[in-house]
Design a protein around this motif. Structure first.
Motif, PDB file in Angstrom:
ATOM      1  N   ALA A  71      -1.134   2.276   2.983  1.00 14.87           N
ATOM      2  CA  ALA A  71      -1.716   3.494   2.427  1.00 14.87           C
ATOM      3  C   ALA A  71      -1.619   4.652   3.411  1.00 14.87           C
ATOM      4  O   ALA A  71      -1.795   4.476   4.614  1.00 14.87           O
ATOM      5  N   LEU A  72      -1.340   5.834   2.871  1.00 12.56           N
ATOM      6  CA  LEU A  72      -1.411   7.083   3.624  1.00 12.56           C
ATOM      7  C   LEU A  72      -2.668   7.821   3.184  1.00 12.56           C
ATOM      8  O   LEU A  72      -2.829   8.115   1.995  1.00 12.56           O
ATOM      9  N   ARG A  84       6.651  -7.645  -3.118  1.00 13.74           N
ATOM     10  CA  ARG A  84       7.210  -6.311  -2.927  1.00 13.74           C
ATOM     11  C   ARG A  84       6.464  -5.590  -1.810  1.00 13.74           C
ATOM     12  O   ARG A  84       5.437  -6.030  -1.330  1.00 13.74           O
ATOM     13  N   THR A  85       7.009  -4.440  -1.429  1.00 18.26           N
ATOM     14  CA  THR A  85       6.342  -3.535  -0.499  1.00 18.26           C
ATOM     15  C   THR A  85       5.834  -2.348  -1.292  1.00 18.26           C
ATOM     16  O   THR A  85       6.533  -1.841  -2.168  1.00 18.26           O
ATOM     17  N   ILE A  86       4.610  -1.914  -0.994  1.00 11.40           N
ATOM     18  CA  ILE A  86       4.039  -0.749  -1.660  1.00 11.40           C
ATOM     19  C   ILE A  86       3.572   0.245  -0.607  1.00 11.40           C
ATOM     20  O   ILE A  86       2.848  -0.111   0.327  1.00 11.40           O
ATOM     21  N   LEU A  87       4.008   1.490  -0.765  1.00 10.34           N
ATOM     22  CA  LEU A  87       3.502   2.599   0.042  1.00 10.34           C
ATOM     23  C   LEU A  87       2.844   3.572  -0.909  1.00 10.34           C
ATOM     24  O   LEU A  87       3.457   4.010  -1.880  1.00 10.34           O
ATOM     25  N   MET A  88       1.567   3.893  -0.651  1.00 10.08           N
ATOM     26  CA  MET A  88       0.864   4.772  -1.582  1.00 10.08           C
ATOM     27  C   MET A  88       0.033   5.818  -0.859  1.00 10.08           C
ATOM     28  O   MET A  88      -0.488   5.585   0.236  1.00 10.08           O
ATOM     29  N   VAL A  89      -0.040   6.995  -1.488  1.00 13.95           N
ATOM     30  CA  VAL A  89      -1.016   8.009  -1.122  1.00 13.95           C
ATOM     31  C   VAL A  89      -2.184   7.832  -2.084  1.00 13.95           C
ATOM     32  O   VAL A  89      -1.985   7.785  -3.300  1.00 13.95           O
ATOM     33  N   ALA A 131      -9.519   0.500   0.875  1.00 16.89           N
ATOM     34  CA  ALA A 131     -10.139  -0.600   1.623  1.00 16.89           C
ATOM     35  C   ALA A 131      -9.856  -1.939   0.969  1.00 16.89           C
ATOM     36  O   ALA A 131      -9.611  -2.945   1.644  1.00 16.89           O
ATOM     37  N   ASP A 132      -9.858  -1.957  -0.368  1.00 18.27           N
ATOM     38  CA  ASP A 132      -9.690  -3.203  -1.108  1.00 18.27           C
ATOM     39  C   ASP A 132      -8.246  -3.692  -1.124  1.00 18.27           C
ATOM     40  O   ASP A 132      -7.987  -4.894  -1.037  1.00 18.27           O
ATOM     41  N   LEU A 133      -7.296  -2.765  -1.210  1.00 15.82           N
ATOM     42  CA  LEU A 133      -5.907  -3.149  -1.442  1.00 15.82           C
ATOM     43  C   LEU A 133      -5.034  -3.213  -0.187  1.00 15.82           C
ATOM     44  O   LEU A 133      -4.098  -3.998  -0.126  1.00 15.82           O
ATOM     45  N   SER A 134      -5.306  -2.376   0.799  1.00 16.00           N
ATOM     46  CA  SER A 134      -4.316  -2.105   1.843  1.00 16.00           C
ATOM     47  C   SER A 134      -4.298  -3.150   2.956  1.00 16.00           C
ATOM     48  O   SER A 134      -5.337  -3.566   3.456  1.00 16.00           O
ATOM     49  N   ASP A 135      -3.082  -3.507   3.355  1.00 16.35           N
ATOM     50  CA  ASP A 135      -2.885  -4.316   4.562  1.00 16.35           C
ATOM     51  C   ASP A 135      -2.857  -3.429   5.796  1.00 16.35           C
ATOM     52  O   ASP A 135      -3.282  -3.843   6.876  1.00 16.35           O
ATOM     53  N   ALA A 136      -2.332  -2.225   5.627  1.00 18.00           N
ATOM     54  CA  ALA A 136      -2.218  -1.280   6.744  1.00 18.00           C
ATOM     55  C   ALA A 136      -2.480   0.122   6.233  1.00 18.00           C
ATOM     56  O   ALA A 136      -2.184   0.450   5.084  1.00 18.00           O
ATOM     57  N   ILE A 137      -3.055   0.955   7.100  1.00 22.49           N
ATOM     58  CA  ILE A 137      -3.417   2.325   6.737  1.00 22.49           C
ATOM     59  C   ILE A 137      -2.962   3.258   7.845  1.00 22.49           C
ATOM     60  O   ILE A 137      -3.145   2.969   9.033  1.00 22.49           O
ATOM     61  N   THR A 138      -2.351   4.364   7.430  1.00 21.38           N
ATOM     62  CA  THR A 138      -2.006   5.436   8.366  1.00 21.38           C
ATOM     63  C   THR A 138      -2.844   6.657   8.004  1.00 21.38           C
ATOM     64  O   THR A 138      -2.869   7.076   6.846  1.00 21.38           O
ATOM     65  N   VAL A 139      -3.545   7.202   9.007  1.00 23.22           N
ATOM     66  CA  VAL A 139      -4.419   8.351   8.787  1.00 23.22           C
ATOM     67  C   VAL A 139      -3.774   9.587   9.405  1.00 23.22           C
ATOM     68  O   VAL A 139      -3.392   9.582  10.579  1.00 23.22           O
TER      69      VAL A 139
END
Length: 252
Positions: A37-38, A200-205, A213-221
């Motif tokens: 997530a971004l 699959r790989t998912i990148l989301m804003v 918080a529920d979905l993300s394995d990694a977060i970029t702030v």
């Protein structure tokens, strides 16, 4: 299991609009098989970064790599053929076609079968079966003959996701998938993203931090076009710079 090598990588990515630098020297790695997530407060540059990564904007500097290949100067349609597909943006549906017809159109486009009236009944039957399976995978089996214009907002977004999955993407790029949704649709869509993200790989804003918080394995702030923290939700939410960035601001 997530891959250790990045499937998407940005190196020194920068975008300026006149004298304003919206994204500044961003280095980002998205690992294969993860939901990444971004996030960031309003004006952080996350939408600009997302548009750069999905090739809807050209960078002022830096490079973008997909599976180790430099795709900095490729068009969105070309990287889509490589398996990098943006949803909820390019997968607009045809309002007067049924849900099933919309998905079949996407399948025909994938197989260069736009002129499917020349195709055999066997070919069309196969596409019909695949369309039905895709609709079932996004919870729309009972709405297959419903016109897209008659679907609720949340169900329409699910249909858009089904048309994107028809392209068989390796990476899904989701632009604010929960925007405008009520609580019930948010829960349904979050479960759907988790389901289609398997393998699959998912990148989301995404603005909804509960979903992140529920979905993300990694977060970029991001803040003011720069990365200020990366890690799991627990790690970034405990970061003092992240707390400072969100203090008194909207979670946008």
């Amino acid at each position: 299991m997530p891959d250790s090598a990045p499937i998407i990588e940005a190196r020194g990515l920068t975008r300026a609009f006149g004298g304003f630098i919206a994204v500044k020297n961003v280095n980002l790695k998205v690992r294969g098989g993860t939901i990444h997530a971004l996030i960031g407060p309003n004006g952080a540059g996350k939408s600009t970064l997302f548009n750069l990564l999905t090739k809807f904007l050209s960078p002022s500097g830096g490079s973008i790599f997909f599976k180790g290949r430099d795709v900095t100067h490729m068009a969105p349609a070309d990287i889509a053929l490589l398996g990098l597909v943006r949803s909820f943006q390019i997968s607009s549906v045809f309002p007067h076609l049924s849900a099933h017809e919309n998905v079949r159109v996407a399948l025909q486009a994938r197989e260069c079968e736009t002129f499917a009236f020349w195709k055999s009944n066997r070919t069309l039957r196969r596409l019909n079966d695949e369309a039905s399976n895709l609709l079932e995978s996004v919870g729309l089996a009972d709405r297959s003959q419903t016109r897209a214009s008659e679907l609720s907002y949340g169900r329409k977004r699910a249909l858009e996701l089904a048309t994107t999955l028809a392209l068989d993407p390796e990476v899904l790029l989701l632009d604010e998938p929960m925007a405008g949704m009520g609580t019930e649709d948010i829960g349904r869509t979050a479960n759907l993203i988790r389901s289609v993200g398997n393998g699959r790989t998912i990148l989301m804003v995404e603005h909804n931090l509960g979903v992140v918080a529920d979905l993300s394995d990694a977060i970029t702030v991001l803040r003011r076009g720069e990365i200020i923290a990366e890690g799991t939700y627990a790690e970034v939410s405990a970061d003092s710079e992240v707390r400072k960035a969100y203090l008194g601001g909207a979670h946008g």
